[in-house]
Write an enzyme that holds these catalytic residues in place. Structure first.
Site, PDB file in Angstrom:
ATOM      1  N   VAL A 138       6.908  71.906  66.444  1.00 57.42           N
ATOM      2  CA  VAL A 138       7.876  72.861  67.005  1.00 57.42           C
ATOM      3  C   VAL A 138       9.126  72.985  66.138  1.00 57.42           C
ATOM      4  O   VAL A 138      10.026  73.747  66.466  1.00 57.42           O
ATOM      5  CB  VAL A 138       8.298  72.486  68.444  1.00 57.42           C
ATOM      6  CG1 VAL A 138       7.089  72.443  69.358  1.00 57.42           C
ATOM      7  CG2 VAL A 138       9.047  71.153  68.480  1.00 57.42           C
ATOM      8  N   GLU A 139       9.191  72.238  65.054  1.00 58.00           N
ATOM      9  CA  GLU A 139      10.363  72.341  64.181  1.00 58.00           C
ATOM     10  C   GLU A 139       9.926  72.888  62.819  1.00 58.00           C
ATOM     11  O   GLU A 139       9.636  74.067  62.703  1.00 58.00           O
ATOM     12  CB  GLU A 139      11.072  70.977  64.110  1.00 58.00           C
ATOM     13  CG  GLU A 139      11.574  70.566  65.506  1.00 58.00           C
ATOM     14  CD  GLU A 139      12.367  69.275  65.529  1.00 58.00           C
ATOM     15  OE1 GLU A 139      13.443  69.209  64.925  1.00 58.00           O
ATOM     16  OE2 GLU A 139      11.898  68.299  66.168  1.00 58.00           O
ATOM     17  N   MET A 140       9.795  72.055  61.805  1.00 56.35           N
ATOM     18  CA  MET A 140       9.460  72.577  60.472  1.00 56.35           C
ATOM     19  C   MET A 140       7.952  72.709  60.242  1.00 56.35           C
ATOM     20  O   MET A 140       7.533  73.425  59.325  1.00 56.35           O
ATOM     21  CB  MET A 140      10.071  71.678  59.399  1.00 56.35           C
ATOM     22  CG  MET A 140      11.591  71.792  59.329  1.00 56.35           C
ATOM     23  SD  MET A 140      12.232  70.619  58.100  1.00 56.35           S
ATOM     24  CE  MET A 140      13.871  71.297  57.798  1.00 56.35           C
TER      25      MET A 140
END
Lengths: 358, 358
Positions: A138-140
């Site tokens: 859900v981030e990088m």
């Protein structure tokens, strides 16, 4: 600064002093409970990860480089914005494919002084922390192997890693990426807040209202969890110990440190956040749904302190918290190294392009 | 720099000179066709939008402030990254709700020297241009009224606008936001490229291969569309005039300037891009699907020049283009003004948060 000094006795003394007058040895009490931000945090990490100019320079490039993410659009600075108090000022971060992070992004400023990283303290230090967002879906949403392939394809990065890690057999690595990021982030500290000036002996540094707020902060329990150099960030405490906040502030599904330790007594336990620069880092709490600093103080008063703070105390403590805003780091935007024809391409879900003009 | 000098004759002369030797009056020909980047672009906009330190400072804060977007996560710098040659190095930008822009994001560096803005030239200047992405649904997705409410809620912005626009009755406005952005962006210029040094008389500034590339560039047609201070950006030309590139490079649905002028003769006509810093701004073309600079030169050779360039010319022109990389602007990251309790909240589609840890 990990539990650098025993402060339990000082806290007990402070709490025991009741409604002491604001000028009744207050500076001495404050000096027992808190420490000013030092000029450098180098000594905290230098044994295992020495700070060198080469590592700082490399870490700064990496911090600003969106190619750390699979989409090549999200950098560390996206969610830890150095121009906005070191965080992103939204409830929870927007990551790969516009997914939402589960918790509010903590500030990177002064993070080196925290006992551990993340809201649940599951990373021991900033090197371990850095590996989380790079890989989180859900981030990088990146992988160590794709990151290493990217960095190895860029000559200037290869040279920068070799200069920063001259003793590494394999300088361009995920581990060294995280180590360089830690070193850079250890430079992002904010000394010289009015409260630091006060702690160093300038008794005129705080306003009268801030002095009254500091007195309440020390006497009525806030300091039990928010002490030390970071005015927090030093230990783990149950949230809602007196009254459980509403589900918007403390959602049932997020059991805090229990998700790390798998221990019942860690249910809804979190690392107390640092209150350094807190006026810059709304919205508040791990859920990020409270936007007003005064409201955040009131929530804590109800949840943790059994409403020991009067309405006036809440105002005064809020004013005191604004004295924790330090000198923000001066950051010169780095020129990022030039890709080569062998650099992996960005991985962006193949949504249709907008049909408008561009 | 809008058609500052008549160069048609020079181009004709240059094209007519055929296979002239590389040192046969080449500097004089180059000086007729191109100009070095000046120290300042102030005179280009100062009549209608004077450059003042207050406007530059305000414009810089606005440029880096993600609160210009509805989600409060996308700033101008997101797609015009000052550390990456002034663009985002992906095929087309990722905007609100992870939507894709229709065309490749052009660099903001030296954009002030272009005859008009956007790939189709539909904005006359950078003030008009700035209003596009802020409102575009696939980019920042904001509205002028929400933007003005946001800026008006932030004391430091109100003061900064009043200082920058002392004669405005309504200083904090969408129009003035765009005007301040133009002024800041007019400072983002990149002088002192090797080619600029050459144009100023240093005949050792280019390598032999770059000299051969410049010769081919001037003699074999590239210069017809890529001339002037920006080595392009000065006029409108049909893409695929000799051979139509594949649909990945020139998608049929994007009819270019015809979508602006609604004129049949503008079908697939685009403003020629500046080639300044072109090695930093892959991927190439309005479609952003060509990653290699040499491949981009080869595509143009086929599409526009009827393959007049030999394979060796393509190599040499590519080398010459690398001499167009100038001194990148030094940017100190601005401290962004602190929100207030009345600042509008970010508008982020209410996706569920990730269930992982954070």
């Amino acid at each position: 600064m990990k539990s650098a000094r025993p402060i339990t006795a000082a806290i007990a003394l402070s709490l025991g002093s009741g409604v002491a007058l604001a000028d009744d040895g207050m500076l001495e009490r404050a000096q027992m409970l808190f420490e000013p931000i030092p000029e450098s945090a180098a000594d905290l990490i230098s044994e295992r990860n020495p700070i060198t100019p080469e590592k700082v320079e490399l870490g700064e490039m990496l911090f600003f480089d969106p190619r750390l993410s699979a989409s090549q659009t999200i950098s560390c600075n996206t969610c830890h914005n150095v121009g906005m108090g070191g965080d992103d000022n939204i409830p929870s971060s927007v990551g790969h494919d516009w997914q939402r992070g589960p918790r509010n992004s903590p500030t990177i400023f002064n993070a080196v002084f925290n006992v551990a990283q993340f809201w649940d303290g599951r990373a021991e230090d900033l090197t371990e922390q850095a590996k989380g967002p790079i890989q989180a879906g859900v981030e990088m949403n990146n992988t160590p192997s794709n990151l290493e392939a990217t960095l190895n394809s860029i000559d200037e990065y290869v040279q920068a890693f070799e200069s920063a890690f001259p003793d590494s057999d394999n300088a361009v690595s995920f581990d060294n990426t995280a180590a360089a990021l830690e070193v850079y982030q250890a430079t992002l500290i904010t000394p010289d807040a009015p409260f630091d000036q006060y702690l160093k002996g300038d008794e005129t540094a705080l306003t009268d209202q801030q002095m009254a707020g500091l007195d309440a902060f020390m006497n009525k329990g806030c300091v039990a969890c928010h002490n030390g150099v970071n005015v927090g960030g030093q230990g783990y405490y149950p949230f809602g110990v007196v009254n459980r906040p509403g589900a918007d502030i403390m959602p049932e599904s997020d059991r805090g440190r229990a998700q790390v330790t798998e221990t019942a007594q860690d249910e809804y336990v979190f690392r107390s956040p640092s209150l350094r620069n807190v006026e810059l880092t709304a919205p508040y709490f791990h859920s990020g749904n409270v936007w007003s600093l005064k409201e955040a103080v009131a929530v804590m008063n109800d949840a943790q302190l059994n409403s020991l703070l009067t309405d006036e105390d809440v105002e005064n403590v809020t004013a005191f918290l604004r004295s924790l805003t330090g000198k923000q780091p001066e950051v010169v935007y780095p020129e990022l190294p030039l890709r080569s024809d062998s650099t992996p391409l960005p991985d962006i879900p193949d949504y249709p392009r907008g049909s408008g003009e561009g």
